[in-house]
Design an enzyme around this catalytic site. Structure first.
Site, PDB file in Angstrom:
ATOM      1  N   LYS A   1      37.918  39.794  51.963  1.00 40.84           N
ATOM      2  CA  LYS A   1      36.738  38.922  51.770  1.00 40.84           C
ATOM      3  C   LYS A   1      36.096  38.599  53.109  1.00 40.84           C
ATOM      4  CE  LYS A   1      36.860  38.492  47.305  1.00 40.84           C
ATOM      5  NZ  LYS A   1      35.805  39.103  46.485  1.00 40.84           N
TER       6      LYS A   1
ATOM      7  N   SER B   1      35.366  33.636  48.830  1.00 44.61           N
ATOM      8  CA  SER B   1      36.432  32.740  48.361  1.00 44.61           C
ATOM      9  C   SER B   1      36.779  31.732  49.442  1.00 44.61           C
ATOM     10  CB  SER B   1      37.664  33.594  48.043  1.00 44.61           C
ATOM     11  OG  SER B   1      38.809  32.776  47.886  1.00 44.61           O
TER      12      SER B   1
ATOM     13  N   PHE C   1      35.864  27.833  45.248  1.00 40.38           N
ATOM     14  CA  PHE C   1      37.157  27.170  45.362  1.00 40.38           C
ATOM     15  C   PHE C   1      38.015  27.634  44.167  1.00 40.38           C
ATOM     16  CE2 PHE C   1      37.412  24.774  49.276  1.00 40.38           C
ATOM     17  CZ  PHE C   1      36.237  25.248  49.832  1.00 40.38           C
ATOM     18  N   ASN C   2      38.471  26.791  43.277  1.00 44.60           N
ATOM     19  CA  ASN C   2      39.368  27.292  42.226  1.00 44.60           C
ATOM     20  C   ASN C   2      38.665  27.310  40.867  1.00 44.60           C
ATOM     21  OD1 ASN C   2      41.087  26.368  44.511  1.00 44.60           O
ATOM     22  ND2 ASN C   2      42.725  27.088  43.177  1.00 44.60           N
TER      23      ASN C   2
ATOM     24  N   ILE D   1      56.464  23.944  38.578  1.00 49.09           N
ATOM     25  CA  ILE D   1      55.645  23.297  39.613  1.00 49.09           C
ATOM     26  C   ILE D   1      56.229  23.686  40.960  1.00 49.09           C
ATOM     27  CG2 ILE D   1      54.919  21.094  40.620  1.00 49.09           C
ATOM     28  CD1 ILE D   1      54.788  19.894  37.878  1.00 49.09           C
TER      29      ILE D   1
ATOM     30  N   ALA E   1      32.564  42.577  41.529  1.00 46.54           N
ATOM     31  CA  ALA E   1      33.623  43.580  41.355  1.00 46.54           C
ATOM     32  C   ALA E   1      34.600  43.558  42.521  1.00 46.54           C
ATOM     33  CB  ALA E   1      33.013  44.975  41.218  1.00 46.54           C
ATOM     34  N   GLY E   2      35.874  43.615  42.193  1.00 42.19           N
ATOM     35  CA  GLY E   2      36.892  43.653  43.228  1.00 42.19           C
ATOM     36  C   GLY E   2      38.239  43.297  42.636  1.00 42.19           C
TER      37      GLY E   2
ATOM     38  N   TYR F   1      44.113  40.353  50.718  1.00 42.92           N
ATOM     39  CA  TYR F   1      42.993  39.947  49.853  1.00 42.92           C
ATOM     40  C   TYR F   1      42.008  39.092  50.647  1.00 42.92           C
ATOM     41  CZ  TYR F   1      40.363  37.152  46.494  1.00 42.92           C
ATOM     42  OH  TYR F   1      39.347  36.503  45.823  1.00 42.92           O
TER      43      TYR F   1
HETATM   44  P1  NAD Z   1      38.028  39.604  37.318  1.00 45.12           P
HETATM   45  O1  NAD Z   1      39.131  40.517  37.692  1.00 45.12           O
HETATM   46  O2  NAD Z   1      38.063  38.959  35.987  1.00 45.12           O
HETATM   47  O3  NAD Z   1      36.616  40.369  37.477  1.00 45.12           O
HETATM   48  C1  NAD Z   1      36.403  41.419  38.401  1.00 45.12           C
HETATM   49  C2  NAD Z   1      35.812  42.590  37.629  1.00 45.12           C
HETATM   50  O4  NAD Z   1      35.553  43.654  38.541  1.00 45.12           O
HETATM   51  C3  NAD Z   1      36.762  43.128  36.564  1.00 45.12           C
HETATM   52  O5  NAD Z   1      36.083  43.182  35.323  1.00 45.12           O
HETATM   53  C4  NAD Z   1      37.142  44.522  37.057  1.00 45.12           C
HETATM   54  O6  NAD Z   1      37.340  45.422  35.996  1.00 45.12           O
HETATM   55  C5  NAD Z   1      35.941  44.874  37.924  1.00 45.12           C
HETATM   56  N1  NAD Z   1      36.215  45.822  39.021  1.00 45.12           N
HETATM   57  C6  NAD Z   1      37.230  45.768  39.915  1.00 45.12           C
HETATM   58  N2  NAD Z   1      37.124  46.777  40.788  1.00 45.12           N
HETATM   59  C7  NAD Z   1      35.998  47.485  40.445  1.00 45.12           C
HETATM   60  C8  NAD Z   1      35.355  48.621  40.970  1.00 45.12           C
HETATM   61  N3  NAD Z   1      35.865  49.281  42.030  1.00 45.12           N
HETATM   62  N4  NAD Z   1      34.219  49.088  40.362  1.00 45.12           N
HETATM   63  C9  NAD Z   1      33.721  48.436  39.281  1.00 45.12           C
HETATM   64  N5  NAD Z   1      34.296  47.345  38.742  1.00 45.12           N
HETATM   65  C10 NAD Z   1      35.419  46.866  39.314  1.00 45.12           C
HETATM   66  O7  NAD Z   1      37.905  38.501  38.470  1.00 45.12           O
HETATM   67  P2  NAD Z   1      37.053  37.158  38.535  1.00 45.12           P
HETATM   68  O8  NAD Z   1      37.993  36.019  38.504  1.00 45.12           O
HETATM   69  O9  NAD Z   1      35.920  37.195  37.566  1.00 45.12           O
HETATM   70  O10 NAD Z   1      36.514  37.261  40.022  1.00 45.12           O
HETATM   71  C11 NAD Z   1      35.247  37.819  40.329  1.00 45.12           C
HETATM   72  C12 NAD Z   1      35.077  37.859  41.842  1.00 45.12           C
HETATM   73  O11 NAD Z   1      35.219  36.540  42.371  1.00 45.12           O
HETATM   74  C13 NAD Z   1      36.112  38.716  42.571  1.00 45.12           C
HETATM   75  O12 NAD Z   1      35.461  39.384  43.633  1.00 45.12           O
HETATM   76  C14 NAD Z   1      37.103  37.700  43.109  1.00 45.12           C
HETATM   77  O13 NAD Z   1      37.751  38.146  44.272  1.00 45.12           O
HETATM   78  C15 NAD Z   1      36.184  36.535  43.401  1.00 45.12           C
HETATM   79  N6  NAD Z   1      36.897  35.238  43.381  1.00 45.12           N
HETATM   80  C16 NAD Z   1      37.611  34.879  42.265  1.00 45.12           C
HETATM   81  C17 NAD Z   1      38.321  33.680  42.257  1.00 45.12           C
HETATM   82  C18 NAD Z   1      39.154  33.275  41.070  1.00 45.12           C
HETATM   83  O14 NAD Z   1      40.018  32.414  41.230  1.00 45.12           O
HETATM   84  N7  NAD Z   1      38.938  33.808  39.880  1.00 45.12           N
HETATM   85  C19 NAD Z   1      38.277  32.838  43.386  1.00 45.12           C
HETATM   86  C20 NAD Z   1      37.528  33.219  44.496  1.00 45.12           C
HETATM   87  C21 NAD Z   1      36.827  34.439  44.479  1.00 45.12           C
HETATM   88  C1  UD1 Z   2      44.682  30.983  44.548  1.00 47.25           C
HETATM   89  C2  UD1 Z   2      44.743  32.228  45.384  1.00 47.25           C
HETATM   90  C3  UD1 Z   2      43.750  32.145  46.526  1.00 47.25           C
HETATM   91  C4  UD1 Z   2      42.354  31.849  46.002  1.00 47.25           C
HETATM   92  C5  UD1 Z   2      42.388  30.576  45.195  1.00 47.25           C
HETATM   93  C6  UD1 Z   2      41.039  30.267  44.580  1.00 47.25           C
HETATM   94  C7  UD1 Z   2      47.069  32.955  45.075  1.00 47.25           C
HETATM   95  C8  UD1 Z   2      48.426  33.052  45.671  1.00 47.25           C
HETATM   96  N1  UD1 Z   2      46.114  32.380  45.844  1.00 47.25           N
HETATM   97  O1  UD1 Z   2      45.294  29.978  45.323  1.00 47.25           O
HETATM   98  O2  UD1 Z   2      43.706  33.339  47.266  1.00 47.25           O
HETATM   99  O3  UD1 Z   2      41.446  31.715  47.074  1.00 47.25           O
HETATM  100  O4  UD1 Z   2      43.357  30.703  44.138  1.00 47.25           O
HETATM  101  O5  UD1 Z   2      40.859  30.937  43.412  1.00 47.25           O
HETATM  102  O6  UD1 Z   2      46.819  33.415  43.962  1.00 47.25           O
HETATM  103  N2  UD1 Z   2      51.000  26.187  40.984  1.00 47.25           N
HETATM  104  C9  UD1 Z   2      52.175  25.777  40.380  1.00 47.25           C
HETATM  105  N3  UD1 Z   2      52.719  26.584  39.409  1.00 47.25           N
HETATM  106  C10 UD1 Z   2      52.151  27.769  39.018  1.00 47.25           C
HETATM  107  C11 UD1 Z   2      50.948  28.166  39.651  1.00 47.25           C
HETATM  108  C12 UD1 Z   2      50.409  27.362  40.634  1.00 47.25           C
HETATM  109  O7  UD1 Z   2      52.719  24.731  40.702  1.00 47.25           O
HETATM  110  O8  UD1 Z   2      52.697  28.446  38.149  1.00 47.25           O
HETATM  111  C13 UD1 Z   2      50.382  25.309  42.001  1.00 47.25           C
HETATM  112  C14 UD1 Z   2      50.240  25.944  43.378  1.00 47.25           C
HETATM  113  O9  UD1 Z   2      51.388  25.747  44.150  1.00 47.25           O
HETATM  114  C15 UD1 Z   2      49.006  25.212  43.916  1.00 47.25           C
HETATM  115  C16 UD1 Z   2      48.162  24.953  42.657  1.00 47.25           C
HETATM  116  O10 UD1 Z   2      49.074  25.028  41.567  1.00 47.25           O
HETATM  117  O11 UD1 Z   2      49.381  23.975  44.467  1.00 47.25           O
HETATM  118  C17 UD1 Z   2      47.048  25.951  42.445  1.00 47.25           C
HETATM  119  O12 UD1 Z   2      47.570  27.271  42.500  1.00 47.25           O
HETATM  120  P1  UD1 Z   2      46.663  28.547  42.174  1.00 47.25           P
HETATM  121  O13 UD1 Z   2      45.981  28.361  40.870  1.00 47.25           O
HETATM  122  O14 UD1 Z   2      47.501  29.768  42.354  1.00 47.25           O
HETATM  123  O15 UD1 Z   2      45.483  28.487  43.288  1.00 47.25           O
HETATM  124  P2  UD1 Z   2      45.583  28.517  44.876  1.00 47.25           P
HETATM  125  O16 UD1 Z   2      46.936  28.210  45.363  1.00 47.25           O
HETATM  126  O17 UD1 Z   2      44.488  27.649  45.390  1.00 47.25           O
END
Ligand code: NAD
Ligand code: UD1
Length: 337
Positions: free
Chosen positions: A152, A124, A177-178, A216, A81-82, A148
């Site tokens: 973390k 992250s 990572f991503n 891009i 959650a976050g 953000y």
């Molecule tokens: P998401 O937004 O789909 O899931 C997060 C969930 O937490 C949501 O369902 C939201 O409703 C819930 N939530 C938020 N605040 C809350 C609270 N105060 N109490 C209860 N529920 C709450 O995001 P996700 O992509 O599934 O990411 C999950 C976790 O992984 C997050 O902590 C995010 O920061 C971390 N993370 C995500 C990515 C990514 O790219 N998706 C990358 C690195 C880390």
């Molecule tokens: C994002 C998050 C970062 C997180 C990471 C992993 C942002 C600004 N940063 O960064 O905090 O840790 O994901 O989940 O959200 N790109 C395009 N066009 C677009 C979107 C993206 O060219 O419309 C490019 C970006 O410049 C980058 C790559 O695609 O080179 C990936 O972008 P994105 O998916 O946003 O991930 P991160 O930049 O890694």
């Protein structure tokens, strides 16, 4: 084990919940539905064959947590959650510190009171800040470039102090990572609200006709084709990584930190071409200015997770795109469809 999954209705949490059920655990989801739909619980039930317990509530609600941890006899917590949007965190830092940092403190205090001492936390790769050297190992210096990322990093620091304070705690920080892709059933995937910030969901919306073209962000980076390079990891591999981290961490004192990535970099152009192949048509794009704050390249050294957890990513770029496309084409408007 009985596992509290905070944020379990979200993108990564919902798919991890399915993996938990398949592995014989009993997940209990706590989600305030700030960024998720209640319909996700039905989809989990449909795919997993078992309906997870679901509590609609907030991690900042201490009384609710106290009751839930005892009533459900929780053994361990996976804490997703976050809030996660970088740009929003710059505009609304207090929400990010409140949800991500204060929320985690409330959760940890409730766990301490209830005697629950195993936690797996969603960290992250953002905690590496502007990385000077690639690939990124877990012992690389950490820093934050936005609220953000700072939230973390602050939670990781709290976890480190907590682990030092009492060996009963078993804490794991997973640095994703991503994350990309979807459940292979096509029933669960990423459903961003509004215009997607991230590459894969944006491309998926171009592919399904919701957006005209991909912008891009720069093609003059010092990378092989000039576009940004990232370590994209299939969300199903990520889910497996949580199971491995839980098995490893439970009952093992300390703070355990792992990168979850593939170790390979993929450029924006490579991703666009792979998605075009998955959906069967080339996808329109335009080159625009760099996005402020972006780094040229970022990828993991996933050795520690492989050696210590016995986990490694197995799904390739093609599978990431095919699964994402199945989800997007079957659910053009996400869970609202
Ligand atoms: P998401 O937004 O789909 O899931 C997060 C969930 O937490 C949501 O369902 C939201 O409703 C819930 N939530 C938020 N605040 C809350 C609270 N105060 N109490 C209860 N529920 C709450 O995001 P996700 O992509 O599934 O990411 C999950 C976790 O992984 C997050 O902590 C995010 O920061 C971390 N993370 C995500 C990515 C990514 O790219 N998706 C990358 C690195 C880390
Ligand atoms: C994002 C998050 C970062 C997180 C990471 C992993 C942002 C600004 N940063 O960064 O905090 O840790 O994901 O989940 O959200 N790109 C395009 N066009 C677009 C979107 C993206 O060219 O419309 C490019 C970006 O410049 C980058 C790559 O695609 O080179 C990936 O972008 P994105 O998916 O946003 O991930 P991160 O930049 O890694």
């Amino acid at each position: 084990m009985n596992i509290l999954v905070t944020g379990g209705a979200g993108y990564i949490g919902s798919i991890t919940t399915i993996a938990l059920i398949a592995a014989g655990h009993r997940p209990v989801i706590l989600d305030n539905l700030h960024n998720a739909s209640a319909g996700v619980i039905e989809r989990i039930a449909e795919v997993a064959g078992t309906r997870p317990a679901f509590v609609h509530g907030d991690i900042r609600d201490r009384a609710l947590l106290d009751a839930l941890l005892v009533r459900e006899q929780i053994d361990a917590v996976i804490h997703f959650a976050g809030l996660k949007a970088v740009g929003e965190s710059v505009a609304q830092p207090l929400s990010y510190f409140d949800n991500n940092v204060h929320g985690t403190l409330v959760l940890l205090a409730a766990m301490q009171a209830a005697g629950v001492r195993t936690l797996v936390f969603s960290s992250s790769a953002t905690v590496y800040g502007d990385a000077p050297e690639l690939p990124l190992r877990e012992d690389a210096p950490t820093s934050a470039t936005n609220p953000y990322g700072r939230s973390k990093l602050m939670v990781e620091q709290v976890l480190a102090d907590l682990a030092r304070s009492d060996p009963a705690w078993s804490l794991t920080a997973l640095r994703y990572f991503n994350p990309v892709g979807a459940h292979p059933s096509g029933r669960l995937g990423e459903d961003p609200q509004g215009v997607p910030n991230n590459l894969m969901p944006y491309i998926a919306q171009v592919a399904v006709g919701r957006r005209e073209f991909l912008s891009i962000y720069g093609d003059d980076y010092p990378t092989p084709d000039g576009t940004g390079v990232r370590d994209y990891i299939h969300v199903m591999d990520l889910a497996d990584g949580h199971l491995a981290a839980l098995d490893h961490g439970h009952g093992r004192p300390g703070l355990h930190v792992f990168n979850l990535g593939t170790g390979a970099g993929v450029s924006v152009r490579e991703m666009l071409a792979a998605f075009g192949a998955a959906c069967g048509h080339a996808l329109p794009h335009r080159i625009v200015a760099r996005r402020p704050g972006d780094v040229a390249a970022c990828w993991a050294d996933p050795t520690r997770a492989r050696e210590v957890l016995g986990w490694q990513a197995s799904r390739d770029l093609r599978t990431m795109c095919e699964d994402s496309w199945r989800w997007q084409s079957n659910n053009p408007r996400g869970y609202a469809a």
